[in-house]
Scaffold this motif. Structure first.
Motif, short mmCIF file in Angstrom:
data_model
loop_
_atom_site.label_atom_id
_atom_site.label_comp_id
_atom_site.label_asym_id
_atom_site.label_seq_id
_atom_site.Cartn_x
_atom_site.Cartn_y
_atom_site.Cartn_z
N ALA A 79 11.65 -17.42 31.84
CA ALA A 79 12.13 -18.76 31.43
C ALA A 79 13.56 -18.74 30.84
O ALA A 79 14.16 -19.76 30.61
CB ALA A 79 11.23 -19.59 30.75
N ALA A 80 13.80 -17.67 30.30
CA ALA A 80 15.24 -17.42 29.38
C ALA A 80 16.29 -17.35 30.31
O ALA A 80 16.94 -16.36 30.34
CB ALA A 80 14.96 -16.52 28.46
N ARG A 81 16.64 -18.64 30.99
CA ARG A 81 17.79 -18.28 31.95
C ARG A 81 19.05 -18.40 31.01
O ARG A 81 19.99 -17.72 31.55
CB ARG A 81 17.85 -19.53 32.72
CG ARG A 81 16.67 -19.57 33.59
CD ARG A 81 16.31 -18.43 34.43
NE ARG A 81 15.09 -18.63 35.37
CZ ARG A 81 14.96 -19.10 36.52
NH1 ARG A 81 16.07 -19.54 37.10
NH2 ARG A 81 13.76 -19.02 37.09
N ALA A 82 19.24 -18.89 29.71
CA ALA A 82 20.40 -18.88 29.26
C ALA A 82 20.32 -17.52 28.09
O ALA A 82 20.43 -17.64 26.84
CB ALA A 82 20.62 -20.03 28.24
N ILE A 83 20.40 -16.38 28.82
CA ILE A 83 20.12 -15.27 27.98
C ILE A 83 21.68 -14.91 27.32
O ILE A 83 22.49 -15.00 28.13
CB ILE A 83 19.69 -14.06 28.86
CG1 ILE A 83 18.16 -14.39 29.21
CG2 ILE A 83 19.65 -12.78 28.15
CD1 ILE A 83 17.61 -13.10 30.63
N ASP A 84 21.53 -14.40 26.24
CA ASP A 84 22.70 -13.86 25.57
C ASP A 84 22.76 -12.39 25.60
O ASP A 84 22.04 -12.01 25.01
CB ASP A 84 22.91 -14.31 24.02
CG ASP A 84 23.84 -13.81 23.24
OD1 ASP A 84 24.94 -13.47 23.90
OD2 ASP A 84 23.83 -13.94 21.98
N VAL A 85 23.83 -12.16 26.52
CA VAL A 85 23.86 -10.58 26.75
C VAL A 85 24.79 -9.90 25.78
O VAL A 85 25.92 -10.37 25.37
CB VAL A 85 24.56 -10.33 28.12
CG1 VAL A 85 24.76 -8.78 28.28
CG2 VAL A 85 23.92 -10.82 29.26
N GLU A 86 24.22 -9.07 24.97
CA GLU A 86 25.10 -8.50 23.80
C GLU A 86 25.17 -7.15 24.00
O GLU A 86 24.43 -6.29 24.59
CB GLU A 86 24.23 -8.71 22.30
CG GLU A 86 24.89 -8.11 21.13
CD GLU A 86 24.18 -8.10 20.02
OE1 GLU A 86 24.65 -7.57 18.88
OE2 GLU A 86 23.03 -8.18 19.95
N TYR A 87 26.57 -6.65 24.00
CA TYR A 87 26.75 -5.13 24.17
C TYR A 87 27.08 -4.36 22.80
O TYR A 87 27.62 -4.85 22.08
CB TYR A 87 28.19 -5.15 24.99
CG TYR A 87 28.30 -5.74 26.25
CD1 TYR A 87 28.65 -7.26 26.51
CD2 TYR A 87 27.88 -5.10 27.41
CE1 TYR A 87 28.27 -7.85 27.53
CE2 TYR A 87 27.80 -5.92 28.67
CZ TYR A 87 28.09 -7.02 28.72
OH TYR A 87 27.93 -7.81 29.86
N VAL A 88 26.23 -3.34 22.84
CA VAL A 88 26.14 -2.50 21.66
C VAL A 88 26.81 -1.06 21.75
O VAL A 88 26.17 -0.34 22.67
CB VAL A 88 24.60 -2.46 20.99
CG1 VAL A 88 24.70 -1.54 19.92
CG2 VAL A 88 24.00 -3.81 20.72
N ALA A 89 27.86 -0.65 21.35
CA ALA A 89 28.25 0.75 21.47
C ALA A 89 27.35 1.65 20.88
O ALA A 89 26.93 1.31 19.84
CB ALA A 89 29.63 0.70 20.72
#
Length: 299
Positions: A79-89
């Motif tokens: 249901a979480a369509r507005a997912i915040d994609v976080e990029y972690v090195a």
């Protein structure tokens, strides 16, 4: 969609220490993403062409494209369509603890799927096969491992290649001094500055580093392949629902031809930032894996 990049090495080191102290995170990744609205993707900064930083901004690469397909499927399933994609090195040394404590949820880079790591993490279907070889200056006169007797050899900390090299050195009694760098670019720098005679790593990653050198024509990959190893996306253990999702995405890409399209994009076509073609055809092992997808580890 919001994208954020976590690239500071000091921050990653601190996170790794916190990971060790905190212990494993809950192994229900889909529930975690749905509740937080956050999907954290681990990425490597110099694992060309799997996961690397070509210009300012988010990482690119073969593994990153596969990770984006997983993100889209997670959006569809939850249901979480507005997912915040976080990029972690992440680095070779901290990628597993950062996955275990929930700092990252998935890492699709150049991580070898092996039995030792499978005690700590889970792996999706294999998506590449590589082997340990040597990156050297053409002027060095080095053609194989026997030429490194008594010399200093670089590898990357936290990799299976370092373990393979150490074992081979002992078995053959070569007396090599093994110097471990933080990441692949740093290991190559050791050879460039003559602090090491060669860099031992997966051959595909070595080929990927050459185009970024100041004088690419000065470098070559040499030596026998010590051990063939599969790469796979890494996720937390004991999370069958998320593993099934990731496996399903990759298997679907293999069936539809999308996987081969991405392979051509990253291995036999010009890639950023310099538009150089690595010209690495698909291996027989990977071709077989397309018809019979497997998550079998290297033993």
């Amino acid at each position: 969609m919001k994208h954020s990049t976590v690239a500071a090495h000091a921050a990653c080191a601190a996170l790794a220490l916190l990971a060790l102290a905190a212990g494993p995170a809950s192994a229900d990744t889909l529930k975690k993403i749905e509740e937080t609205g956050r999907f954290a993707l681990g990425y490597r900064e110099s694992s060309i062409p799997f996961s690397y930083v070509a210009t300012a901004g988010k990482p690119v690469g073969f593994g990153q494209d596969i990770a984006q397909a997983v993100v889209q499927e997670v959006r569809r399933r939850t249901a979480a369509r507005a997912i915040d994609v976080e990029y972690v090195a992440v680095t070779s040394a901290n990628r597993i603890p950062l996955l275990q404590n929930g700092t990252i949820d998935l890492e699709c880079g150049s991580t070898t799927n092996n039995t030792a790591r499978s005690k700590e993490v889970a792996f999706a279907l294999n998506y590449f096969y590589s082997g340990t070889r040597l990156l050297v200056k053409k002027s060095s006169g080095i053609g194989n491992y026997s030429d490194l007797a008594g010399k200093t050899v670089a590898s990357t900390s936290g990799t299976t290649n370092a373990q393979v090299l150490r074992r081979y050195n002992q078995e053959k009694q070569l007396g090599m001094q093994i110097l471990l760098a933080k990441d692949h670019a740093d290991a190559m720098l050791l050879v460039q500055t003559d602090r090491a005679a060669a860099f031992a790593m997966d051959d595909i990653l070595l080929y990927g580093l050459i185009p970024g050198a100041r004088q690419p024509s000065d470098w070559q990959v040499v030596g026998d392949t010590l051990q063939v190893e599969p790469y796979a996306c890494m996720l937390r253990k004991d999370d069958p629902a998320f593993k099934a999702l990731v496996d399903g995405v990759i298997a679907s890409m293999m069936r539809s031809g999308e996987f081969e399209r991405l392979y051509r994009k990253w291995f036999v076509s010009p890639i950023p930032p310099r538009g150089i073609n690595l010209n690495v055809p698909m291996s027989p092992q990977l071709r077989d894996n397309l018809s019979q997808p497997s998550d079998k580890p290297e033993v």
